[in-house]
Motif scaffolding. Structure first.
Motif, PDB file in Angstrom:
ATOM      1  N   ILE A 205       0.836  -1.205   0.000  1.00 10.90           N
ATOM      2  CA  ILE A 205       0.000   0.000   0.000  1.00 10.90           C
ATOM      3  C   ILE A 205       0.862   1.243   0.000  1.00 10.90           C
ATOM      4  O   ILE A 205       0.564   2.242  -0.673  1.00 10.90           O
ATOM      5  CB  ILE A 205      -0.947  -0.027   1.216  1.00 10.90           C
ATOM      6  N   GLY A 206       1.978   1.220   0.758  1.00 11.11           N
ATOM      7  CA  GLY A 206       2.901   2.355   0.729  1.00 11.11           C
ATOM      8  C   GLY A 206       3.474   2.576  -0.656  1.00 11.11           C
ATOM      9  O   GLY A 206       3.610   3.721  -1.117  1.00 11.11           O
ATOM     10  N   ASP A 207       3.793   1.478  -1.355  1.00 13.46           N
ATOM     11  CA  ASP A 207       4.314   1.610  -2.717  1.00 13.46           C
ATOM     12  C   ASP A 207       3.263   2.200  -3.652  1.00 13.46           C
ATOM     13  O   ASP A 207       3.586   3.033  -4.522  1.00 13.46           O
ATOM     14  CB  ASP A 207       4.761   0.239  -3.233  1.00 13.46           C
ATOM     15  N   VAL A 208       2.022   1.771  -3.480  1.00 15.22           N
ATOM     16  CA  VAL A 208       0.954   2.317  -4.323  1.00 15.22           C
ATOM     17  C   VAL A 208       0.775   3.809  -4.045  1.00 15.22           C
ATOM     18  O   VAL A 208       0.574   4.615  -4.968  1.00 15.22           O
ATOM     19  CB  VAL A 208      -0.367   1.556  -4.093  1.00 15.22           C
ATOM     20  N   GLY A 209       0.830   4.213  -2.771  1.00 16.22           N
ATOM     21  CA  GLY A 209       0.734   5.634  -2.441  1.00 16.22           C
ATOM     22  C   GLY A 209       1.853   6.437  -3.062  1.00 16.22           C
ATOM     23  O   GLY A 209       1.636   7.543  -3.600  1.00 16.22           O
ATOM     24  N   GLN A 210       3.083   5.904  -3.026  1.00 15.05           N
ATOM     25  CA  GLN A 210       4.209   6.599  -3.653  1.00 15.05           C
ATOM     26  C   GLN A 210       4.008   6.674  -5.162  1.00 15.05           C
ATOM     27  O   GLN A 210       4.341   7.686  -5.802  1.00 15.05           O
ATOM     28  CB  GLN A 210       5.517   5.861  -3.327  1.00 15.05           C
ATOM     29  N   ALA A 211       3.447   5.583  -5.729  1.00 17.78           N
ATOM     30  CA  ALA A 211       3.182   5.595  -7.165  1.00 17.78           C
ATOM     31  C   ALA A 211       2.156   6.666  -7.527  1.00 17.78           C
ATOM     32  O   ALA A 211       2.291   7.359  -8.549  1.00 17.78           O
ATOM     33  CB  ALA A 211       2.697   4.221  -7.622  1.00 17.78           C
ATOM     34  N   PHE A 212       1.130   6.813  -6.690  1.00 21.83           N
ATOM     35  CA  PHE A 212       0.147   7.871  -6.940  1.00 21.83           C
ATOM     36  C   PHE A 212       0.787   9.247  -6.872  1.00 21.83           C
ATOM     37  O   PHE A 212       0.446  10.140  -7.645  1.00 21.83           O
ATOM     38  CB  PHE A 212      -0.992   7.767  -5.923  1.00 21.83           C
ATOM     39  N   SER A 213       1.697   9.432  -5.928  1.00 18.88           N
ATOM     40  CA  SER A 213       2.389  10.715  -5.832  1.00 18.88           C
ATOM     41  C   SER A 213       3.182  10.996  -7.097  1.00 18.88           C
ATOM     42  O   SER A 213       3.180  12.118  -7.623  1.00 18.88           O
ATOM     43  CB  SER A 213       3.315  10.712  -4.604  1.00 18.88           C
ATOM     44  N   THR A 214       3.867   9.968  -7.594  1.00 21.49           N
ATOM     45  CA  THR A 214       4.627  10.139  -8.837  1.00 21.49           C
ATOM     46  C   THR A 214       3.688  10.433 -10.005  1.00 21.49           C
ATOM     47  O   THR A 214       3.975  11.292 -10.854  1.00 21.49           O
ATOM     48  CB  THR A 214       5.437   8.860  -9.119  1.00 21.49           C
ATOM     49  N   VAL A 215       2.558   9.707 -10.048  1.00 21.00           N
ATOM     50  CA  VAL A 215       1.586   9.955 -11.115  1.00 21.00           C
ATOM     51  C   VAL A 215       1.055  11.381 -11.037  1.00 21.00           C
ATOM     52  O   VAL A 215       0.854  12.052 -12.065  1.00 21.00           O
ATOM     53  CB  VAL A 215       0.425   8.935 -11.015  1.00 21.00           C
ATOM     54  N   GLN A 216       0.838  11.868  -9.812  1.00 22.65           N
ATOM     55  CA  GLN A 216       0.354  13.242  -9.647  1.00 22.65           C
ATOM     56  C   GLN A 216       1.352  14.249 -10.208  1.00 22.65           C
ATOM     57  O   GLN A 216       0.978  15.161 -10.965  1.00 22.65           O
ATOM     58  CB  GLN A 216       0.111  13.514  -8.156  1.00 22.65           C
ATOM     59  N   GLN A 217       2.622  14.084  -9.858  1.00 27.74           N
ATOM     60  CA  GLN A 217       3.628  15.009 -10.365  1.00 27.74           C
ATOM     61  C   GLN A 217       3.721  14.938 -11.884  1.00 27.74           C
ATOM     62  O   GLN A 217       3.836  15.960 -12.572  1.00 27.74           O
ATOM     63  CB  GLN A 217       4.984  14.686  -9.741  1.00 27.74           C
ATOM     64  N   THR A 218       3.652  13.694 -12.414  1.00 28.52           N
ATOM     65  CA  THR A 218       3.713  13.542 -13.870  1.00 28.52           C
ATOM     66  C   THR A 218       2.509  14.191 -14.540  1.00 28.52           C
ATOM     67  O   THR A 218       2.641  14.847 -15.589  1.00 28.52           O
ATOM     68  CB  THR A 218       3.768  12.046 -14.228  1.00 28.52           C
ATOM     69  N   ALA A 219       1.326  14.024 -13.937  1.00 32.64           N
ATOM     70  CA  ALA A 219       0.126  14.627 -14.506  1.00 32.64           C
ATOM     71  C   ALA A 219       0.202  16.148 -14.486  1.00 32.64           C
ATOM     72  O   ALA A 219      -0.215  16.817 -15.435  1.00 32.64           O
ATOM     73  CB  ALA A 219      -1.104  14.134 -13.749  1.00 32.64           C
TER      74      ALA A 219
END
Length: 633
Positions: free
Chosen positions: A367-381
């Motif tokens: 779940i922590g990895d998924v949260g970090q992935a969402f953060s990266t996706v947010q910055q990319t978006a």
């Protein structure tokens, strides 16, 4: 597509599968173990409600069978008739008692209930057997066999009731029932051997003797000492030895004296011994049942405790995992519904954006990895949105620069065309100049469309109100197939000068769309009328029309202008119309035409429409070619 469910529901469902399996397993273990105890305890109840009344009924039927044989053998004397009537009365009372008590045991097994029904069926035939005896239609052998069928059904019930899961008790119960059946065979011998016997009766008698001796010898070898002692006392008695000698004599064709008295005494002894043994087994089943029940309670309690611990542990883990997933879900929804839309809105307005990093507290690595992935996706978006905004601004600048340059050149071209028109004297040359002037007007509208798509204002406007009829004519003049456009007379309301240029462009786009998507031999009707909330202009073609889905889609785009998509170049007119309509709060609606085509309704708000003033209005330059206008009568 299946119905969507929440994460909590799916986690609970995932955990409920093993928990439900454990509960079912616990229930099965408890039911099986407790069922053994209840079945053993039921042995006493079945003895009271079934076996004991069946034993009494069987004894009375044995006596009635013997009385019936005596009645047939003695010639139907008055004493025999009285004796058989009294015995039938006792049999009927035993039958009624059996029916009454057996009715209380309907919650037993299916096999026992079926056998009880078999007994009732045989008992229902008893009256017909008695009738045949009284009428002299039955001989001794047939009478014995008729009563045998009913008694066999009762012994079948004994065997069904005696079938329990405790193997030692069941084995002893089976042997005791066999001894009881041996006593039944003895009473059959007794009935057949009263008086002289026929050859058929002696054959049946021989079979009965062999079967009875086999059952007794087999049972005595397997009975436990306590139960064997009861039977051995009878087998070793002088009366039993005398019985065996008499049996041998009857088989040989003789008729020994004292047969009836000997068999009656032994039958009574066997019946008493069998009843005593059955009661002994019934008493044995109670402590065994108690031990099984205690074992079942201990096992069930242990399993239940393990299940409760498992449920508490799994629910806590599931609740913790569910909370972490819900936190992740809320963070992702916040990014999708709040942060990114706000970023896009700020970028459209030219503001600077700063997006904090998405953080999801979790003790689960995935779940922590998924949260970090969402953060990266947010910055990319965000970076993509910034790049898209920059690209859109760049494209808008390109549109504006090209359109401004084109406007300048077209303005100069129109001035030169006007000078050439004034100087031209040749009609053919003047006709060509008119065509060029019309083409220049259309090119100017396309250049204004680029400016509108870039988000800027075209700049064409009037200082004074203009009659709406002239506005519509000016729009029709900017269309290639203006010859097909019929502008009907309309009221004298006027349109505010600052709005005139955009309304001309808007109506021109709708008229051009009507001419493009309708057959070339048809006309496009344009009419206007005053409305309660302003002024309505109708543009009606006679083309193929659109489906309900297409109309709904286009009306949705006209009501809420979408973002301009560079890839959707075929819908430039739609984008221009929606932008112009939104700029002046004009409502554009498409609907089906009575002629099968499409009607576009442009509702101009009342705030942009005025009554005609006394002074003359600023005219709109019309094309040199005359318009097709329907004059009022």
């Amino acid at each position: 597509m299946g119905r969507s469910r929440t994460i909590r529901t799916k986690i609970i469902g995932l955990l409920l599968v093993p928990l439900a399996s454990m509960v079912v397993l616990w229930g099965v273990i408890t039911a099986v173990t407790a069922g053994e105890s209840l079945e053993l305890r039921q042995y006493t109840t079945l003895w009271t409600n079934l076996r004991h009344p069946a034993h009494k009924l069987g004894s009375e039927l044995q006596r009635e069978r013997l009385a019936s044989v005596k009645f047939l053998h003695a010639g139907k004397t008055a004493d025999d008739r009285s004796a058989i009537s009294q015995q039938r009365a006792r049999s009927d009372r035993a039958r009624e008692e059996f029916k009454k008590l057996s009715g209380r045991s309907r919650d037993t097994s299916e096999a026992i209930r079926t056998q009880v029904d078999v007994v009732h069926t045989q008992l229902s035939r008893l009256d017909s057997v008695r009738g045949e005896i009284d009428a002299g239609l039955s001989d001794r052998l047939h009478t014995v066999e008729a009563y045998n069928a009913a008694i066999d059904a009762l012994f079948g019930l004994h065997r069904r009731v005696g079938f329990i899961d405790d193997i030692p008790i069941y084995e002893q119960s089976r042997l005791v029932i066999d001894l009881g059946y041996a006593e039944e065979l003895l009473t059959r011998e007794q009935a057949i051997a009263i008086g002289p016997t026929t050859a058929a009766e002696r054959r049946l008698f021989t079979q009965l003797v062999g079967n009875r001796r086999f059952l007794i010898d087999h049972a005595l070898g397997e009975l436990d000492p306590a139960l064997r002692e009861i039977q051995v006392a009878i087998i070793t008695s002088p009366a039993y030895q005398r019985l065996r000698l008499m049996e041998d004599q009857i088989i040989a064709g003789g008729a020994p004296r004292g047969w009836l008295a000997t068999t009656e005494a032994l039958s009574k002894s066997f019946a008493e011994a069998q009843l005593k043994a059955s009661m002994t087994l019934s008493a044995r089943s109670e402590p065994v049942a108690d031990a099984v029940l205690v074992r079942a309670l201990i096992l069930a309690g242990t399993c239940l405790l393990l299940i409760i611990v498992s449920i508490v542990f799994t629910l806590r883990m599931g609740n913790r995992l569910s909370k972490e997933l819900l936190t992740l879900r809320e963070a992702a929804l916040d990014v999708a519904r709040e942060r990114l839309p706000q970023v896009v809105a700020k970028l459209r307005s030219g503001e600077a954006v700063e997006v904090p990093e998405l953080s999801v507290a979790s003790t689960t690595v995935e779940i922590g990895d998924v949260g970090q992935a969402f953060s990266t996706v947010q910055q990319t978006a965000v970076e993509a949105a910034v790049g898209q905004a920059q690209l859109r601004d760049g494209v808008g600048h390109v549109f504006r620069n090209l359109a401004r340059r084109s406007q300048t050149l077209l303005h100069r071209q129109r001035i030169q065309l006007e000078d050439m028109q004034h100087k031209a004297t040749d009609p053919d040359a003047l006709e060509d100049l008119f065509r060029l002037d019309h083409l220049t007007t259309r090119m100017r509208r396309h250049a204004e469309g680029l400016i509108i798509l870039s988000g800027a204002t075209p700049g064409r406007g009037w200082s004074r109100p203009v009659p709406l009829l002239d506005v519509v004519r000016g729009a029709a003049a900017e269309v290639e197939d203006y010859q097909r456009v019929i502008v009907e007379p309309m009221p004298a309301q006027r349109l505010d000068g600052p709005v005139v240029g955009d309304v001309i462009h808007l109506i021109a786009e709708l008229i051009e769309n009507a001419t493009v998507y309708s057959p070339p031999h048809t006309t496009v009707m344009v009419r206007g009328e005053a409305a309660a909330r302003g002024f309505a202009v109708h543009v009606e073609d006679r083309g193929l029309g659109m489906s309900a889905e297409e109309l709904a889609d286009f009306n949705g785009r006209l009501a809420s202008p979408p973002e301009f998509d560079l890839a959707d170049s075929e819908q430039l007119g739609l984008f221009v119309v929606s932008r112009l309509a939104a700029r002046h709060d004009i409502r554009v609606t498409l609907r089906g035409s009575p002629y099968g085509g499409t009607t576009a309704i442009v509702l101009i708000p009342a705030e942009h429409v005025t009554d005609p003033p006394a002074e003359p209005a600023e005219p709109i330059r019309q094309p040199a070619r005359p318009m097709r206008v329907v004059q009022g009568e």
